[in-house]
Design a protein around this motif. Structure first.
Motif, mmCIF file in Angstrom:
data_model
loop_
_atom_site.group_PDB
_atom_site.id
_atom_site.type_symbol
_atom_site.label_atom_id
_atom_site.label_comp_id
_atom_site.label_asym_id
_atom_site.label_seq_id
_atom_site.Cartn_x
_atom_site.Cartn_y
_atom_site.Cartn_z
ATOM 1 N N GLN A 1 -12.634 -7.943 -19.177
ATOM 2 C CA GLN A 1 -11.719 -7.656 -18.170
ATOM 3 C C GLN A 1 -13.034 -6.536 -17.276
ATOM 4 N N LEU A 2 -13.231 -7.107 -15.906
ATOM 5 C CA LEU A 2 -14.200 -6.396 -15.106
ATOM 6 C C LEU A 2 -13.720 -5.341 -14.460
ATOM 7 N N SER A 3 -14.253 -4.065 -13.960
ATOM 8 C CA SER A 3 -13.588 -2.944 -13.645
ATOM 9 C C SER A 3 -14.708 -2.594 -12.234
ATOM 10 N N MET A 4 -13.889 -2.145 -11.443
ATOM 11 C CA MET A 4 -14.575 -1.799 -9.983
ATOM 12 C C MET A 4 -15.565 -0.691 -10.295
ATOM 13 N N THR A 5 -15.222 0.298 -11.063
ATOM 14 C CA THR A 5 -15.900 1.458 -11.603
ATOM 15 C C THR A 5 -17.246 1.147 -12.181
ATOM 16 N N GLU A 6 -17.433 0.080 -12.944
ATOM 17 C CA GLU A 6 -18.306 -0.383 -13.651
ATOM 18 C C GLU A 6 -19.456 -1.256 -12.919
ATOM 19 N N ARG A 7 -18.887 -1.624 -11.778
ATOM 20 C CA ARG A 7 -20.154 -2.469 -11.053
ATOM 21 C C ARG A 7 -21.554 -2.279 -10.936
ATOM 22 N N TYR B 1 -22.832 -3.499 -14.256
ATOM 23 C CA TYR B 1 -22.740 -4.920 -14.430
ATOM 24 C C TYR B 1 -24.086 -5.411 -13.760
ATOM 25 N N ARG B 2 -24.289 -4.872 -12.680
ATOM 26 C CA ARG B 2 -25.944 -5.200 -12.038
ATOM 27 C C ARG B 2 -26.774 -4.970 -12.887
ATOM 28 N N PHE B 3 -26.912 -3.568 -13.534
ATOM 29 C CA PHE B 3 -28.029 -3.161 -14.408
ATOM 30 C C PHE B 3 -28.226 -4.295 -15.566
ATOM 31 N N ASN B 4 -27.184 -4.602 -16.198
ATOM 32 C CA ASN B 4 -27.193 -5.744 -17.313
ATOM 33 C C ASN B 4 -27.840 -6.943 -16.744
ATOM 34 N N LEU B 5 -27.115 -7.242 -15.444
ATOM 35 C CA LEU B 5 -27.573 -8.707 -15.044
ATOM 36 C C LEU B 5 -29.046 -8.631 -14.837
ATOM 37 N N THR B 6 -29.529 -7.607 -14.432
ATOM 38 C CA THR B 6 -31.268 -7.523 -13.891
ATOM 39 C C THR B 6 -31.791 -7.394 -15.131
ATOM 40 N N SER B 7 -31.420 -7.255 -16.176
ATOM 41 C CA SER B 7 -32.400 -7.062 -17.424
ATOM 42 C C SER B 7 -32.704 -8.401 -18.072
ATOM 43 N N LEU C 1 -19.268 -9.453 -8.270
ATOM 44 C CA LEU C 1 -20.125 -8.416 -7.350
ATOM 45 C C LEU C 1 -20.144 -8.545 -5.931
ATOM 46 N N ALA C 2 -20.155 -10.123 -5.707
ATOM 47 C CA ALA C 2 -20.287 -10.775 -4.426
ATOM 48 C C ALA C 2 -18.978 -10.662 -3.585
ATOM 49 N N ARG C 3 -18.014 -10.555 -4.227
ATOM 50 C CA ARG C 3 -16.493 -10.340 -3.639
ATOM 51 C C ARG C 3 -16.069 -8.840 -3.260
ATOM 52 N N HIS C 4 -16.343 -8.192 -4.329
ATOM 53 C CA HIS C 4 -15.994 -6.898 -4.412
ATOM 54 C C HIS C 4 -17.213 -5.751 -3.966
ATOM 55 N N GLY C 5 -18.185 -6.312 -3.742
ATOM 56 C CA GLY C 5 -19.362 -5.481 -3.127
ATOM 57 C C GLY C 5 -20.075 -4.698 -4.299
ATOM 58 N N GLU C 6 -21.218 -4.349 -3.912
ATOM 59 C CA GLU C 6 -22.010 -3.730 -5.186
ATOM 60 C C GLU C 6 -21.637 -2.285 -5.155
#
Length: 146
Positions: free
Chosen positions: A45-51, A54-60, A115-120
């Motif tokens: 489950q994705l959470s707005m507070t962890e965006r 998530y970005r940090f993980n995706l850019t690794s 992230l695209a839907r909810h913003g960075e």
């Protein structure tokens, strides 16, 4: 299914590991698939507070998923999964076993679209302290006649 929840099936495997004269059992995730059927099914489950996490993980170099699997030293029983290294670190601080696996491309794409839907996440800026802020001030006291 909601836009922030995906079911994943996880298969664990035990591998003997030789450390000096001792043999230890080391567990790892053998298979992680998008499915609601299998030996261990968990909901990511994705959470707005962890965006930001998530970005940090995706850019690794190799994005990962992290599975909480009970207390350290016990046979693992997966009970939660996250794409946030911050959440996984919190689990480890609580002496929980955390197993990790490469993130499937389908999950990477799903998180990107989330992230695209909810913003960075907004960048966390440190507040600049004013000179003298946070320090107690002595207030002049009038001398009282006795």
């Amino acid at each position: 299914m909601s836009d922030n929840l995906r079911s994943l099936s996880i298969t664990l495997v035990a591998e003997p590991k030789q450390v000096k004269s001792f043999t230890l059992t080391q567990w790892r995730i053998a298979e992680l698939t998008l499915s609601d059927q299998g030996p261990n099914v968990l909901n990511l489950q994705l959470s707005m507070t962890e965006r930001a996490a998530y970005r940090f993980n995706l850019t690794s170099a190799t994005p990962r998923l992290f599975v909480r699997a009970g207390f350290t030293g016990q046979t693992p029983k997966p009970d939660a999964i996250t794409a946030s290294q911050d959440v996984a670190a919190g689990w480890m601080d609580g002496e929980q076993q955390v197993l990790e696996a490469p993130m499937p491309m389908a999950i990477e794409v799903w998180i990107e679209s989330y992230l695209a839907r909810h913003g960075e996440a907004p960048l966390e800026m440190r507040k600049k302290k004013r000179k003298g802020a946070g320090r107690g001030k002595e207030t002049p006291t009038k001398e009282q006649p006795e």
